[in-house]
Design an enzyme around this catalytic site. Structure first.
Site, mmCIF file in Angstrom:
data_model
loop_
_atom_site.group_PDB
_atom_site.id
_atom_site.type_symbol
_atom_site.label_atom_id
_atom_site.label_comp_id
_atom_site.label_asym_id
_atom_site.label_seq_id
_atom_site.Cartn_x
_atom_site.Cartn_y
_atom_site.Cartn_z
ATOM 1 N N ASP A 73 9.444 10.058 -2.830
ATOM 2 C CA ASP A 73 10.155 8.806 -3.020
ATOM 3 C C ASP A 73 11.080 8.614 -1.833
ATOM 4 O O ASP A 73 12.106 9.294 -1.715
ATOM 5 C CB ASP A 73 10.937 8.748 -4.338
ATOM 6 C CG ASP A 73 11.346 7.302 -4.640
ATOM 7 O OD1 ASP A 73 11.711 6.592 -3.670
ATOM 8 O OD2 ASP A 73 11.275 6.874 -5.796
ATOM 9 N N TYR A 172 5.329 -7.091 9.393
ATOM 10 C CA TYR A 172 4.725 -8.390 9.071
ATOM 11 C C TYR A 172 5.477 -9.480 9.812
ATOM 12 O O TYR A 172 6.702 -9.408 9.978
ATOM 13 C CB TYR A 172 4.776 -8.612 7.548
ATOM 14 C CG TYR A 172 4.064 -9.860 7.078
ATOM 15 C CD1 TYR A 172 2.779 -10.158 7.522
ATOM 16 C CD2 TYR A 172 4.677 -10.735 6.182
ATOM 17 C CE1 TYR A 172 2.129 -11.299 7.084
ATOM 18 C CE2 TYR A 172 4.033 -11.876 5.740
ATOM 19 C CZ TYR A 172 2.756 -12.155 6.207
ATOM 20 O OH TYR A 172 2.113 -13.291 5.771
ATOM 21 N N TYR A 182 7.848 -14.910 1.256
ATOM 22 C CA TYR A 182 8.091 -13.497 1.550
ATOM 23 C C TYR A 182 9.597 -13.284 1.469
ATOM 24 O O TYR A 182 10.296 -13.174 2.468
ATOM 25 C CB TYR A 182 7.553 -13.157 2.945
ATOM 26 C CG TYR A 182 7.339 -11.685 3.212
ATOM 27 C CD1 TYR A 182 6.303 -10.989 2.607
ATOM 28 C CD2 TYR A 182 8.165 -10.984 4.101
ATOM 29 C CE1 TYR A 182 6.087 -9.647 2.871
ATOM 30 C CE2 TYR A 182 7.953 -9.647 4.374
ATOM 31 C CZ TYR A 182 6.911 -8.984 3.763
ATOM 32 O OH TYR A 182 6.701 -7.653 4.034
HETATM 33 P P1 NAI Z 1 0.009 -0.649 -0.631
HETATM 34 O O1 NAI Z 1 0.352 -1.021 -2.020
HETATM 35 O O2 NAI Z 1 -1.313 -0.038 -0.381
HETATM 36 O O3 NAI Z 1 1.090 0.306 0.016
HETATM 37 C C1 NAI Z 1 2.446 0.320 -0.293
HETATM 38 C C2 NAI Z 1 2.763 1.719 -0.785
HETATM 39 O O4 NAI Z 1 4.154 1.938 -0.807
HETATM 40 C C3 NAI Z 1 2.253 1.993 -2.194
HETATM 41 O O5 NAI Z 1 1.374 3.105 -2.163
HETATM 42 C C4 NAI Z 1 3.518 2.333 -2.970
HETATM 43 O O6 NAI Z 1 3.283 3.300 -3.957
HETATM 44 C C5 NAI Z 1 4.398 2.846 -1.856
HETATM 45 N N1 NAI Z 1 5.832 2.888 -2.139
HETATM 46 C C6 NAI Z 1 6.628 1.893 -2.615
HETATM 47 N N2 NAI Z 1 7.899 2.331 -2.740
HETATM 48 C C7 NAI Z 1 7.911 3.619 -2.309
HETATM 49 C C8 NAI Z 1 8.931 4.625 -2.209
HETATM 50 N N3 NAI Z 1 10.202 4.375 -2.567
HETATM 51 N N4 NAI Z 1 8.591 5.851 -1.735
HETATM 52 C C9 NAI Z 1 7.311 6.114 -1.374
HETATM 53 N N5 NAI Z 1 6.315 5.217 -1.459
HETATM 54 C C10 NAI Z 1 6.609 3.975 -1.930
HETATM 55 O O7 NAI Z 1 0.166 -2.021 0.192
HETATM 56 P P2 NAI Z 1 0.017 -2.381 1.744
HETATM 57 O O8 NAI Z 1 0.027 -3.862 1.763
HETATM 58 O O9 NAI Z 1 -1.111 -1.671 2.361
HETATM 59 O O10 NAI Z 1 1.382 -1.893 2.383
HETATM 60 C C11 NAI Z 1 1.492 -0.937 3.409
HETATM 61 C C12 NAI Z 1 2.395 -1.484 4.510
HETATM 62 O O11 NAI Z 1 1.745 -2.584 5.153
HETATM 63 C C13 NAI Z 1 3.740 -2.007 4.002
HETATM 64 O O12 NAI Z 1 4.747 -1.671 4.929
HETATM 65 C C14 NAI Z 1 3.515 -3.512 4.029
HETATM 66 O O13 NAI Z 1 4.708 -4.242 4.130
HETATM 67 C C15 NAI Z 1 2.674 -3.629 5.282
HETATM 68 N N6 NAI Z 1 1.988 -4.904 5.473
HETATM 69 C C16 NAI Z 1 1.136 -5.392 4.514
HETATM 70 C C17 NAI Z 1 0.507 -6.607 4.686
HETATM 71 C C18 NAI Z 1 -0.423 -7.138 3.642
HETATM 72 O O14 NAI Z 1 -0.791 -8.308 3.706
HETATM 73 N N7 NAI Z 1 -0.870 -6.336 2.695
HETATM 74 C C19 NAI Z 1 0.717 -7.421 5.905
HETATM 75 C C20 NAI Z 1 1.588 -6.800 6.884
HETATM 76 C C21 NAI Z 1 2.211 -5.599 6.651
#
Ligand code: NAI
Length: 286
Positions: A73, A172, A182
């Site tokens: 976490d 992003y 957002y």
């Molecule tokens: P995702 O849901 O696959 O990944 C986010 C992860 O963060 C999840 O596995 C969640 O369990 C974890 N998480 C949340 N709070 C946490 C904490 N306190 N400690 C540890 N883990 C924690 O979603 P995604 O979209 O692949 O996100 C990954 C990155 O990509 C993020 O930084 C997101 O902002 C970024 N991003 C995503 C875009 C999109 O359209 N999906 C666009 C641009 C950037």
């Protein structure tokens, strides 16, 4: 020796973290994963039961192996930071050593060192609220989970990173352009993450000989993105308006991350690399 990567922020096979792990594995890296504590059980069970086997297939036909999954976490740095109610929470009490400092210590104990650190996590409890309506709590929580979490990871992992190593986060475009929807301080959190990428590139470059970059990724229908509520609209907007008119795949971001982590990018640090079909370069939609 092959490289070893720690990827923080994988809890299923849909997000950018998973795709980055696959691209790194395809390039020969050993994969360690940090999974958010409340999501750990379901992720490990799904992994064990073969639910991800289809998405584990690498270009050479083999399956991506995850050497170890660590509960994490990233809003807590040391055990002293964890409030009593979280400690007592059933989902947290079932795991141990999941603060950032403890995870870095465990990785050191288990593997000695790493070469690549990936931050692929974000959280903003008020993301669906406009910034104008965001509470102080919501704003600070977004910054804590989405920006400071990276400072903390680097602080604790840099000392166990081999010189020549690389770290990557995901950002992003809402940090620098207005993206209505957002909210909750998430745009502010990404702005902090991008600015920190430069300062950390300098500090960690000088102190540890490692590179620090961030990928500004286009829209992907991940679990986190679906929670925001406007992701389908963003995907369609991008397909209609980007210079390259196609849906962005997570794999394309994974491949860019593998490049940035590799010696091919040995002179690139402090950069924001756009992996978005070029959408960032447009001034107006057409
Ligand atoms: P995702 O849901 O696959 O990944 C986010 C992860 O963060 C999840 O596995 C969640 O369990 C974890 N998480 C949340 N709070 C946490 C904490 N306190 N400690 C540890 N883990 C924690 O979603 P995604 O979209 O692949 O996100 C990954 C990155 O990509 C993020 O930084 C997101 O902002 C970024 N991003 C995503 C875009 C999109 O359209 N999906 C666009 C641009 C950037």
């Amino acid at each position: 020796r092959g490289k070893r990567a720690f990827i923080a922020g994988i809890a299923d096979d849909n997000g950018y973290g998973w795709a980055i792990a696959k691209s790194l594995a395809a390039a020969g890296a050993e994969i360690l994963v940090g999974t958010w504590v409340p999501a750990l059980n379901i992720f490990e069970t799904s992994l064990r039961r073969g639910k991800f086997d289809e998405s584990r297939v690498l270009p050479d036909g083999s399956l991506m192996e995850i050497a170890k999954v660590y509960p994490l976490d990233a809003v807590y740095d040391t055990p002293e930071d964890v409030p009593e109610d979280v400690k007592a929470n059933k989902r947290y009490a079932g795991s141990s050593k999941w603060t950032v400092k403890e995870v870095a210590e465990s990785v050191k104990e288990d593997f000695g060192s790493i070469d690549i650190l990936v931050h692929s996590l974000a959280n903003g409890p008020e993301v669906s609220k406009p910034l104008l309506e965001t509470s102080r709590y919501g704003y600070l929580a977004a910054i804590s989970a989405s920006s400071y979490s990276y400072v903390s990871l680097l602080q604790h992992f840099a000392p166990i990173m081999n010189p020549g190593g690389a770290t990557i986060s995901l950002t992003y475009i809402a940090s620098e352009r207005i993206i209505p929807g957002y909210g909750g301080g998430m745009s502010s959190a990404k702005a902090a993450l991008e600015s920190d990428t430069q300062v950390l590139a300098f500090e960690a470059g000088r102190k540890h000989g490692i590179r620090v970059n961030t990928i500004s990724a286009g829209p992907l229908g991940s679990r986190a993105a679906k929670a925001i509520g406007f992701i389908d609209k963003m995907i369609n907007y991008s397909i209609e308006n980007a210079p390259v008119q196609k849906e962005l795949s997570a794999e394309e971001v994974g491949n860019a991350a593998a490049f940035l982590a590799s010696p091919l990018a040995s002179a690139i640090t402090g950069a924001v690399l756009y992996v978005d079909n070029g959408l960032n370069a447009m001034g107006v939609g057409v």
